[in-house]
Design an enzyme around this catalytic site. Structure first.
Site, short mmCIF file in Angstrom:
data_model
loop_
_atom_site.label_atom_id
_atom_site.label_comp_id
_atom_site.label_asym_id
_atom_site.label_seq_id
_atom_site.Cartn_x
_atom_site.Cartn_y
_atom_site.Cartn_z
N LYS A 106 -62.81 6.05 31.92
CA LYS A 106 -62.96 5.31 30.43
C LYS A 106 -62.28 4.17 30.84
O LYS A 106 -61.36 4.01 31.65
CB LYS A 106 -62.21 6.15 29.41
CG LYS A 106 -62.42 5.75 28.23
CD LYS A 106 -63.93 6.09 27.75
CE LYS A 106 -63.71 6.39 26.29
NZ LYS A 106 -64.88 7.63 25.99
N1 GLU Z 1 -68.34 6.71 25.07
C1 GLU Z 1 -69.36 7.92 25.27
C2 GLU Z 1 -68.32 9.22 25.10
O1 GLU Z 1 -67.07 9.10 24.77
C3 GLU Z 1 -70.30 8.03 26.25
C4 GLU Z 1 -69.94 7.86 27.11
C5 GLU Z 1 -71.10 7.89 28.50
O2 GLU Z 1 -72.23 7.80 28.04
O3 GLU Z 1 -70.75 7.55 29.67
O4 GLU Z 1 -68.62 10.10 25.28
#
Ligand code: GLU
Length: 418
Positions: A106
């Protein structure tokens, strides 16, 4: 919103809770409670007036035992090192619970994007992409959208990466616009998994979805799509909110009209079809069949949890309940279906996007939605089987038991070098 709970400590507590039901040594578990690495960088970017502003940014690569690190990038003033670490850890268990071949990562920039022009945001994003370049890649770490980012930012990151690498690598990032290699169904995917989880949960608990009353906290991409799709199932969306407040109508609001009002005015507040308006916390304690927190972490702490009257909570946001809230709600008999399943549609369709990119192939929207439904329904079954088999206290623990076991298996089966 509670300021006390540190999301990273919440994550570690959730792992500890599940570990009680798993045969794993302390050292293996310890390893799964910390990120493998965190990039912290200060982006110096030229503003439209010629001045230079510095933005702090992070990318946490939590665990890659099951595949490349995967997870979004958020733009928010509340971004911090611990928040990004927690969110990257939740991605590890999210990708494992839906059994797609990724680890977790992240990123985030400490910024309120509303205060910057599009040209400034592009320079900020490209600067971050330049810093990220050595750490990301189609088989290494694959970012995606998160809070306050979307197709526009993903396209900029892809373009920066491909230009600097002098290559074509659409699978380096997901959540792109269709013309840049995005997937059908990606924008709706997070809210769709929330709807599917709620549908399966109601079925499992022998509850009727038709005319069920629903409150949705947060009317961004996840919240509004969940509201729209739940309405399609016959549920009655009685309350929705955003950071400015909540709107309520006992007869039901019209999800699409509320969205239209928000697009025009910037907020759900003032929507003509509402007969009452109140604060965000009041929405969370409404007497409804289903509550969908779809905003940020720590929306419900222990104190607020004592006032929750909903029968079922399905988490569209990441980490909306503190561990104390979880304990209280378990005691009160409120069924909580956790984020790592209920919002996993986003990353699942990101996976489909990446597969299509690698194959230079395009799936129809129907195919994407059908495959997503299969993934969420299978994961729901895995979770409820674990819940029953181990007689677990709640569904969150069940989700962590399933996912933690998968990560541990991947680690032990491939050896522990170094
Ligand atoms: N930000 C989204 C989540 O928290 C999607 C992450 C992604 O598609 O890699 O799951």
């Amino acid at each position: 919103m509670s300021e006390q709970a540190n999301p990273f400590e919440s994550l570690q507590e959730q792992i500890d809770d599940a570990a009680e039901y798993i045969d794993a040594s302390d050292d293996v578990l310890e390893r799964l409670k910390h990120p493998e690495r965190v990039l912290e960088t200060n982006l110096s970017v030229e503003m439209d007036d010629g001045s230079i502003e510095v933005f702090k940014a992070f990318r946490s690569q939590f665990n890659g035992d099951r595949g490349p690190y995967k997870g979004g990038i958020r733009y928010h003033p509340g971004v911090s090192r611990d928040e990004v670490k927690a969110l990257s850890g939740w991605m590890v268990y999210k990708t494992a619970v839906v059994d797609i071949p990724y680890g977790g990562g992240k990123g985030g920039i400490v910024i309120d994007p509303n205060e910057y022009s599009e040209a400034e945001l592009e320079r900020i994003t490209r600067s971050f992409a330049t810093e990220l370049r050595p750490f990301i890649g189609e088989d290494r770490d694959i970012p995606a959208p998160d809070v306050n980012t979307g197709q526009r930012e993903m396209n900029w990151i892809k373009d920066t990466y491909e230009t600097l690498e002098n290559t074509t690598a659409p699978g380096v990032i997901t959540g792109k616009a269709l013309d840049s290699g995005g997937s059908e169904g990606r924008v709706e995917a997070t809210g769709r998994s929330t709807m599917l989880t709620a549908r399966e949960a109601f079925d499992y608990l022998d509850k009727e979805m038709a005319d069920a009353t629903v409150a949705v906290q947060g009317y961004g991409n996840a919240g509004w799509i969940a509201a729209k799709l739940l309405e399609n199932l016959g549920a009655k969306i009685v309350a929705v909110s955003d950071s400015s407040g909540a709107v309520y109508n006992v007869e039901g609001l019209h999800a699409r009209d509320v969205k239209g009002h928000k697009n025009e005015t910037g907020s759900v507040v003032g929507y003509a079809g509402a007969d009452e308006e109140f604060g965000n916390d009041d929405l969370l304690t409404l007497d409804v069949d289903l509550l969908v927190p779809a905003a940020l972490e720590n929306a419900i702490d222990g104190d607020l949890a004592r006032e929750v009257q909903a029968d079922v909570i399905v988490e569209a946001a990441n980490g909306p309940l503190t561990p104390e809230a979880d304990d209280v709600l378990t005691e009160l008999g409120v069924h909580v279906f956790p984020d790592i399943l209920a919002n996993a549609g986003g990353v699942t369709v990101s996976y489909f996007e990446w597969v299509q990119n690698r194959q230079r192939f395009h799936w129809s929207e129907d195919r994407v939605n059908d495959e997503l439904e299969g993934v969420i329904v299978d994961a729901f079954e895995d979770l409820t089987s674990a819940y029953e088999e181990h007689d677990l206290p709640n569904f969150r623990t069940a989700a962590y038991v399933v996912s933690l076991q998968r990560v541990i298996d991947a680690y032990t089966e491939s050896g522990n070098w170094p």
